[in-house]
Scaffold this motif. Structure first.
Motif, PDB file in Angstrom:
ATOM      1  N   GLY A   1      -3.049   5.762   7.588  1.00  0.00           N
ATOM      2  CA  GLY A   1      -2.197   4.684   8.058  1.00  0.00           C
ATOM      3  C   GLY A   1      -1.671   4.870   9.461  1.00  0.00           C
ATOM      4  O   GLY A   1      -0.930   4.041   9.957  1.00  0.00           O
TER       5      GLY A   1
ATOM      6  N   HIS B   1       6.414  -1.754   4.921  1.00  0.00           N
ATOM      7  CA  HIS B   1       5.214  -1.320   4.198  1.00  0.00           C
ATOM      8  C   HIS B   1       5.257   0.177   3.912  1.00  0.00           C
ATOM      9  O   HIS B   1       6.184   0.862   4.341  1.00  0.00           O
TER      10      HIS B   1
ATOM     11  N   HIS C   1       7.288   3.986   8.256  1.00  0.00           N
ATOM     12  CA  HIS C   1       8.084   2.800   7.911  1.00  0.00           C
ATOM     13  C   HIS C   1       9.006   3.036   6.716  1.00  0.00           C
ATOM     14  O   HIS C   1      10.164   2.677   6.751  1.00  0.00           O
TER      15      HIS C   1
ATOM     16  N   HIS D   1      -3.677  -4.339   7.046  1.00  0.00           N
ATOM     17  CA  HIS D   1      -3.184  -3.046   7.539  1.00  0.00           C
ATOM     18  C   HIS D   1      -2.522  -2.312   6.382  1.00  0.00           C
ATOM     19  O   HIS D   1      -2.617  -1.097   6.261  1.00  0.00           O
TER      20      HIS D   1
ATOM     21  N   ASP E   1       3.724  -4.098  11.525  1.00  0.00           N
ATOM     22  CA  ASP E   1       2.496  -3.667  12.202  1.00  0.00           C
ATOM     23  C   ASP E   1       1.430  -4.760  12.221  1.00  0.00           C
ATOM     24  O   ASP E   1       0.301  -4.510  12.613  1.00  0.00           O
TER      25      ASP E   1
HETATM   26 ZN   LIG Z   1       1.593   0.936   9.416  1.00  0.00          ZN
END
Ligand SMILES: [Zn+2]
Length: 351
Positions: A3, A96, A101, A200, A219
């Motif tokens: 990620g 997410h 995050h 994503h 994002d």
């Molecule tokens: Zn991300």
């Protein structure tokens, strides 16, 4: 790191940047009642933006958290116990499941008595990755890597590295308030509508207040870099690029002049131009992937054709995932077909 965002710089001169970069860990106002906090990441992509919203009852809402590491914890302690000592953290909204995050959501919610808001898929992904130490986890990675045609030595090294998510993130709270596409949320003086972005991450929360003229884009829409769109080992045949490109269309009805607050990079205006650039970027990468498959090729063999820089081992996971994404999308479009060869690797070829 799964990620992570590649440092793929693109020309995006058509965008207008509205604010200078604030110092690390120093909240600065970007709109009345909404603050920008820039936290360090020990990666090539060296920061994540989080947003703080002043609630009318004296509380404070945080959107995203940074990694769970000592520097990020102390940055938050300074912000919440000194700069905003007069306010109480009442909620953490995690856009997410990626560690930059949601990484510190568990610690923040416990320490300050805040609640977690997240979509169901993102909360489940984070909970699962926080807890998954199973053989099956490693096996899925191995299967994915072998089908990609990765040299055995790299397959073994990646297996030994194990679950990278757990190194950067703590377990999120065991309960959350579920956010869905189309929900309306009052946060401070903002009345946000949830737009779910896909590709994503499975069910990424982005927030728009059209009257206030602001989009918290997470994002999904970033300036300068293209968000990683990567096939995960848990769904090796998924067409995540279709998810990404399809969900970009949900942002088309918004005003071109809206202020976009991205999770990486600076706030900007020029949403539609950026949507066009992101779509064009992937079309160009699809053309490269297709051209690379005039002879049968593995994912690993196609990979260098998609990037304008040499992939080092720290970027291998995302580069492989992105290559899979483009090849799976071309397969879904009927432009490529794959065959599983005797060595256990897929070979993609142009139809
Ligand atoms: Zn991300």
């Amino acid at each position: 790191m799964q990620g992570a965002l590649g440092a793929r710089r693109e020309r995006a001169e058509a965008l207008t940047y509205t604010h200078p970069r604030p110092p690390w860990g120093e909240p600065v106002p970007v709109l009345e009642g909404l603050w920008w906090l820039r936290l360090r990441l020990p990666l090539r992509l060296d920061h994540v933006n989080v947003w703080l919203i002043e609630e009318e009852d004296g509380g404070l809402s945080a959107i995203d958290t940074g990694f769970d590491d000592a520097p990020t914890r102390s940055a938050w302690q300074r912000v919440l116990e000194q700069v905003f000592a007069h306010r109480r953290l009442v909620r953490v909204l995690a856009t997410h499941y990626h560690p930059d995050h949601i990484g510190l959501a568990g610690w923040l919610c416990r320490r300050y008595g805040a609640e977690l808001w997240a979509s169901r898929a993102e909360w489940l992904m984070a909970r699962m990755l926080a807890l998954d130490t199973s053989e099956e986890f490693d096996r899925a990675y191995e299967h994915y890597d072998r089908r990609a045609g990765l040299p055995e030595e790299l397959v073994q090294r990646r297996r030994a590295a194990g679950n990278l998510w757990r190194r950067r993130a703590g377990a999120p709270p065991g309960a959350h308030r579920r956010l869905r596409h189309g929900d309306h949320l009052q946060l401070g003086r903002f009345r946000f509508r949830v737009i779910i972005g896909e590709g994503h991450a499975p069910e990424m929360v982005t927030l728009v207040d059209e009257e206030a003229g602001v989009l918290i884009a997470a994002d999904q829409v970033l300036p300068r870099i293209s968000p990683v769109v990567s096939v995960p080992p848990s769904m090796p045949e998924a067409d995540v690029l279709a998810d990404f490109l399809g969900s970009l269309e949900r942002y088309r009805p918004l005003d071109e002049g809206i202020l976009v607050l991205p999770s990486h990079g600076r706030p900007f205006r020029g949403l539609h131009r950026r949507l066009d650039q992101l779509a064009a970027h992937h079309e160009e990468r699809l053309a490269r992937a297709l051209a690379a498959c005039s002879e049968p090729r593995t994912v690993y063999e196609v990979m260098p054709a998609l990037f304008d820089f040499t992939i080092d081992e720290s970027q291998l996971g995302f580069a492989l995932g992105e290559t899979y994404a483009h090849l799976n999308h071309l397969t879904a479009r009927g432009e490529l077909a794959w065959e599983l060869a005797d060595d256990g690797a897929l070979r993609f070829r142009r139809l």
